[in-house]
Design a protein around this motif. Structure first.
Motif, mmCIF file in Angstrom:
data_model
loop_
_atom_site.group_PDB
_atom_site.id
_atom_site.type_symbol
_atom_site.label_atom_id
_atom_site.label_comp_id
_atom_site.label_asym_id
_atom_site.label_seq_id
_atom_site.Cartn_x
_atom_site.Cartn_y
_atom_site.Cartn_z
ATOM 1 N N GLU A 1 0.868 -1.183 0.000
ATOM 2 C CA GLU A 1 0.000 0.000 0.000
ATOM 3 C C GLU A 1 0.901 1.228 0.000
ATOM 4 O OE1 GLU A 1 -3.255 0.248 -0.140
ATOM 5 O OE2 GLU A 1 -3.818 -1.870 0.093
ATOM 6 N N GLU A 2 0.901 2.000 -1.090
ATOM 7 C CA GLU A 2 1.697 3.225 -1.151
ATOM 8 C C GLU A 2 0.867 4.416 -0.672
ATOM 9 O OE1 GLU A 2 4.503 3.515 -4.741
ATOM 10 O OE2 GLU A 2 2.857 2.245 -5.457
ATOM 11 N N GLY A 3 1.544 5.426 -0.163
ATOM 12 C CA GLY A 3 0.832 6.611 0.266
ATOM 13 C C GLY A 3 1.793 7.676 0.743
ATOM 14 N N ASP A 4 1.242 8.855 1.052
ATOM 15 C CA ASP A 4 2.057 9.887 1.675
ATOM 16 C C ASP A 4 2.123 9.614 3.177
ATOM 17 O OD1 ASP A 4 -0.224 11.095 3.011
ATOM 18 O OD2 ASP A 4 -0.731 12.102 1.142
ATOM 19 N N GLN A 5 2.836 10.446 3.911
ATOM 20 C CA GLN A 5 3.063 10.182 5.330
ATOM 21 C C GLN A 5 1.757 10.058 6.107
ATOM 22 O OE1 GLN A 5 6.059 9.604 6.528
ATOM 23 N NE2 GLN A 5 5.883 9.754 8.742
ATOM 24 N N GLN A 6 0.825 10.978 5.878
ATOM 25 C CA GLN A 6 -0.421 10.945 6.629
ATOM 26 C C GLN A 6 -1.249 9.720 6.284
ATOM 27 O OE1 GLN A 6 -1.106 13.094 9.200
ATOM 28 N NE2 GLN A 6 -2.572 11.448 9.562
ATOM 29 N N GLU A 7 -1.271 9.351 5.016
ATOM 30 C CA GLU A 7 -2.008 8.152 4.612
ATOM 31 C C GLU A 7 -1.428 6.900 5.259
ATOM 32 O OE1 GLU A 7 -3.441 9.733 0.187
ATOM 33 O OE2 GLU A 7 -1.529 8.688 0.442
ATOM 34 N N LEU A 8 -0.102 6.819 5.327
ATOM 35 C CA LEU A 8 0.530 5.650 5.928
ATOM 36 C C LEU A 8 0.220 5.553 7.422
ATOM 37 C CD1 LEU A 8 4.039 5.722 4.213
ATOM 38 C CD2 LEU A 8 2.056 4.334 3.604
ATOM 39 N N LEU A 9 0.247 6.680 8.121
ATOM 40 C CA LEU A 9 -0.057 6.661 9.550
ATOM 41 C C LEU A 9 -1.511 6.262 9.788
ATOM 42 C CD1 LEU A 9 1.852 9.878 10.701
ATOM 43 C CD2 LEU A 9 2.543 7.492 11.029
ATOM 44 N N THR A 10 -2.409 6.722 8.928
ATOM 45 C CA THR A 10 -3.820 6.349 9.048
ATOM 46 C C THR A 10 -4.008 4.859 8.807
ATOM 47 O OG1 THR A 10 -4.549 8.557 8.365
ATOM 48 C CG2 THR A 10 -6.141 6.762 8.139
ATOM 49 N N GLN A 11 -3.345 4.317 7.797
ATOM 50 C CA GLN A 11 -3.453 2.894 7.501
ATOM 51 C C GLN A 11 -2.946 2.045 8.660
ATOM 52 O OE1 GLN A 11 -1.188 2.711 3.895
ATOM 53 N NE2 GLN A 11 -2.870 3.422 2.600
ATOM 54 N N LEU A 12 -1.848 2.469 9.286
ATOM 55 C CA LEU A 12 -1.343 1.743 10.455
ATOM 56 C C LEU A 12 -2.340 1.801 11.606
ATOM 57 C CD1 LEU A 12 2.457 2.628 10.794
ATOM 58 C CD2 LEU A 12 1.489 0.352 10.490
ATOM 59 N N ALA A 13 -2.901 2.974 11.839
ATOM 60 C CA ALA A 13 -3.834 3.144 12.955
ATOM 61 C C ALA A 13 -5.077 2.280 12.783
ATOM 62 C CB ALA A 13 -4.233 4.614 13.083
ATOM 63 N N LEU A 14 -5.506 2.088 11.539
ATOM 64 C CA LEU A 14 -6.706 1.296 11.266
ATOM 65 C C LEU A 14 -6.395 -0.189 11.089
ATOM 66 C CD1 LEU A 14 -8.596 3.676 8.799
ATOM 67 C CD2 LEU A 14 -9.067 3.282 11.228
ATOM 68 N N GLY A 15 -5.117 -0.547 11.156
ATOM 69 C CA GLY A 15 -4.752 -1.941 10.995
ATOM 70 C C GLY A 15 -4.764 -2.429 9.567
ATOM 71 N N ARG A 16 -4.838 -1.510 8.616
ATOM 72 C CA ARG A 16 -4.844 -1.919 7.206
ATOM 73 C C ARG A 16 -3.446 -2.280 6.719
ATOM 74 N NH1 ARG A 16 -9.096 2.814 5.388
ATOM 75 N NH2 ARG A 16 -10.964 1.735 6.129
ATOM 76 N N THR A 17 -2.430 -1.791 7.418
ATOM 77 C CA THR A 17 -1.057 -2.237 7.184
ATOM 78 C C THR A 17 -0.473 -2.656 8.532
ATOM 79 O OG1 THR A 17 -0.205 0.023 7.395
ATOM 80 C CG2 THR A 17 -0.691 -0.756 5.173
#
Length: 304
Positions: A128-144
């Motif tokens: 899953e590629e993204g900018d910094q904010q997208e990556l932090l959101t994905q981690l918080a939601l457990g998607r990565t």
């Protein structure tokens, strides 16, 4: 507490789909079955997991987002248990989901993933590629489960481990008057047009480099695409600043650029391995994290 995997699967699917109706379609079950499972979970936990929006579906509450993230982990662990039972004594297996910063992915991932696949052929890595904010959101939601990102705006809920320091470099057209220099000062480029990588937190970092020198950048163009910016540089539209330095002098359109280190006193960015704090890593995830550390260590895959 008696939690069924089915209820947790319903919970995660509702969070992903944004509504009970969409989740029911995705799972091929009835809406009342999902609604009853969610109500039972909320009663068990003693807190609301979703905010209901009339005619606009649902969104997780802050507590619900944390529960969803852990539910994803439990479901992934359950899948690992099933694989282990089918292949006792074998190497770690399964699928992991990796987040990666947009500009980091093309620089490091092709070699990293190829070498990892050679060592762990039974582990599949979904990206899953993204900018910094997208990556932090994905981690918080457990998607990565892991992310390769920078040291920008890291919350306390994230475990962060430094992999490498990436100093800033100037990207110039191949025939720029300064292109033959071994190193440049930012002051030497202050009057030229900066082609800005316009991503959350990244743009703030680039502006901070100029502020550190008492300068104001002259923005000539801004884009979320690193390759578009390199092509613009190659065609003489200005210069760019890059930390994850490309190994090729060619942009995608065939134009050529040169990359020179900037002042050594300018702040580098740190490339980080991120994971959710407090959540145990599955065997496949732990194997990938260990491989990444090894790849960036002295004498590792990227020790050039």
């Amino acid at each position: 507490m008696d939690l069924s995997l089915r209820a947790l699967r319903y919970l995660v699917t509702v969070a992903d789909q944004g509504s009970v109706t969409a989740a029911a379609r995705r799972l091929h079950v009835s809406q009342p079955a999902i609604s009853e499972a969610l109500a039972a979970l909320e009663a068990e936990f003693g807190l609301p997991l979703f905010l209901r929006h009339h005619a606009r579906g649902v969104t997780p509450t802050p507590a619900g987002a944390r529960v969803v993230a852990e539910a994803r982990q439990l479901l992934a662990h359950a899948a690992d248990v099933a694989r282990t039972a089918r292949a006792l004594g074998g190497a770690p297996a399964g699928e992991i989901t990796l987040g990666c910063f947009l500009t980091v992915a093309p620089r490091f991932l092709p070699r990293l993933l190829a070498a990892f696949a050679a060592r762990h052929p039974a582990i599949a890595v979904r990206l899953e590629e993204g900018d910094q904010q997208e990556l932090l959101t994905q981690l918080a939601l457990g998607r990565t489960e892991l992310a390769l990102a920078y040291d920008f705006a890291l919350p306390e809920t994230v475990e962060a481990e430094t992999l490498a320091e990436l100093p800033p470099h100037a990207v110039l057209p191949l025939h720029h008057p300064l292109a033959k220099r071994p190193r440049l000062k930012l002051e030497e480029l202050a009057g030229e047009r900066l082609l800005l990588l316009d991503l959350p937190h990244s743009r703030d970092y680039f502006y901070s480099l100029f502020r550190a020198k008492g300068l104001e950048p002259r923005i000539g163009f801004a884009s979320r695409s690193q390759e578009l910016i390199r092509g613009m540089v190659g065609n003489g539209h200005g210069f760019a600043i890059q930390n994850a330095v490309a190994q090729s002098a060619h942009a995608v359109d065939g134009s050529r650029v040169t990359t020179l280190p900037l002042d050594p006193d300018l702040r580098p960015v740190r490339l980080m391995l991120l994971s959710p704090r407090g959540l145990p890593a599955r065997p496949a995830v732990a194997a990938f994290a260990g491989f990444v550390r090894e790849a960036f260590a002295v004498g590792g895959l990227f020790d050039e």
